[in-house]
Design an enzyme around this catalytic site. Structure first.
Site, PDB file in Angstrom:
ATOM      1  N   THR A  97       0.854  -1.176   0.000  1.00 53.12           N
ATOM      2  CA  THR A  97       0.000   0.000   0.000  1.00 53.12           C
ATOM      3  C   THR A  97       0.894   1.231   0.000  1.00 53.12           C
ATOM      4  O   THR A  97       1.864   1.306   0.763  1.00 53.12           O
ATOM      5  CB  THR A  97      -0.979   0.011   1.193  1.00 53.12           C
ATOM      6  OG1 THR A  97      -1.762   1.198   1.144  1.00 53.12           O
ATOM      7  CG2 THR A  97      -0.257  -0.103   2.526  1.00 53.12           C
ATOM      8  N   GLU A  98       0.589   2.180  -0.872  1.00 50.73           N
ATOM      9  CA  GLU A  98       1.522   3.283  -1.123  1.00 50.73           C
ATOM     10  C   GLU A  98       1.720   4.211   0.074  1.00 50.73           C
ATOM     11  O   GLU A  98       2.702   4.950   0.132  1.00 50.73           O
ATOM     12  CB  GLU A  98       1.065   4.099  -2.333  1.00 50.73           C
ATOM     13  CG  GLU A  98      -0.211   4.856  -2.132  1.00 50.73           C
ATOM     14  CD  GLU A  98      -0.813   5.305  -3.442  1.00 50.73           C
ATOM     15  OE1 GLU A  98      -0.861   6.516  -3.654  1.00 50.73           O
ATOM     16  OE2 GLU A  98      -1.252   4.459  -4.234  1.00 50.73           O
TER      17      GLU A  98
END
Length: 223
Positions: free
Chosen positions: A45-46
């Protein structure tokens, strides 16, 4: 199953053992709920996490654990959390094997528009641009048409682009299409949808193989 679940299940079938995969918020993140138990994928997840898992059950979420869209997630054994600079170092460094992102429009040349509608307030591009050019494979998921029945799979995008000629695969509620140097190839149709119907609802030009199978999500075994 509803169309969003159909798309999420089909996305999950693109994952291979050992891949590092980034899931954009919306329909792509739902694919984490349908990972086959024989495939070990490192989901990124960024906003700063590696090795997250399915959405937690209602009432069992941790307020400190969320994906880039603010949705609650679970972290699996061996997972890690880190700051944004490290996260984007992973993305920009080419360490993400595949990213799955939503879109407003996509076209037959592999262009994607997913961040701005002129005249409307939208939060912005976020990390989408970095993922589109940093990931080794780009998968786009979206509804095939808008609420008025207009195709979102175009000959040429009309909205401001997020990136040019980067899309590899398009998964919609009606079909799966592969972007090639020759054009857009129809690879699969959704259950109950015919090739002729897909052609009718698609503005882009489609290359139609002699045999186009139906999407198979029935054999998916959940972790």
């Amino acid at each position: 199953m509803d169309t969003r679940e159909l798309i999420a299940r089909r996305i999950a079938k693109e994952f291979e053992d050992g891949m590092v995969v980034n899931l954009g918020f919306g329909m792509p993140t739902a694919a984490a709920n349908y990972l086959p138990n024989h495939i070990k994928v490192i989901l990124q997840t960024e906003n700063g996490g590696l090795l997250f898992g399915p959405k937690p059950q209602r009432g069992k979420s941790d307020p400190d654990l969320g994906n880039s869209g603010g949705e609650p997630i679970t972290m699996l054994p061996g997972s890690s959390a880190f700051d944004l600079s490290t996260s984007f170092g992973i993305i920009r460094g080419g360490h993400v094997d595949a990213t799955v992102l939503g879109a407003l429009e996509v076209d037959q040349e592999g262009n994607i528009a997913n961040w701005k509608i002129p005249g409307k307030f939208i939060p912005g591009m976020g990390g989408g641009m970095d993922l589109l050019v940093g990931a080794k494979r780009v998968i786009v998921s979206l509804m095939h048409t808008d609420k008025k029945g207009n195709s979102k799979i175009l000959k040429k995008c009309t909205l401001p682009l997020s990136a040019a000629k980067v899309v590899d695969l398009i998964i919609t509620d009606k079909a799966v299409m592969e972007v090639t140097n020759e054009g857009l190839v129809l690879k699969e149709v959704a259950p109950g949808v015919t090739v002729e119907e897909v052609v009718q609802m698609t503005e882009a030009e489609l290359f139609i193989p002699d045999y186009v199978p139906e999407m198979d999500v029935s054999a998916l075994v959940l972790a």
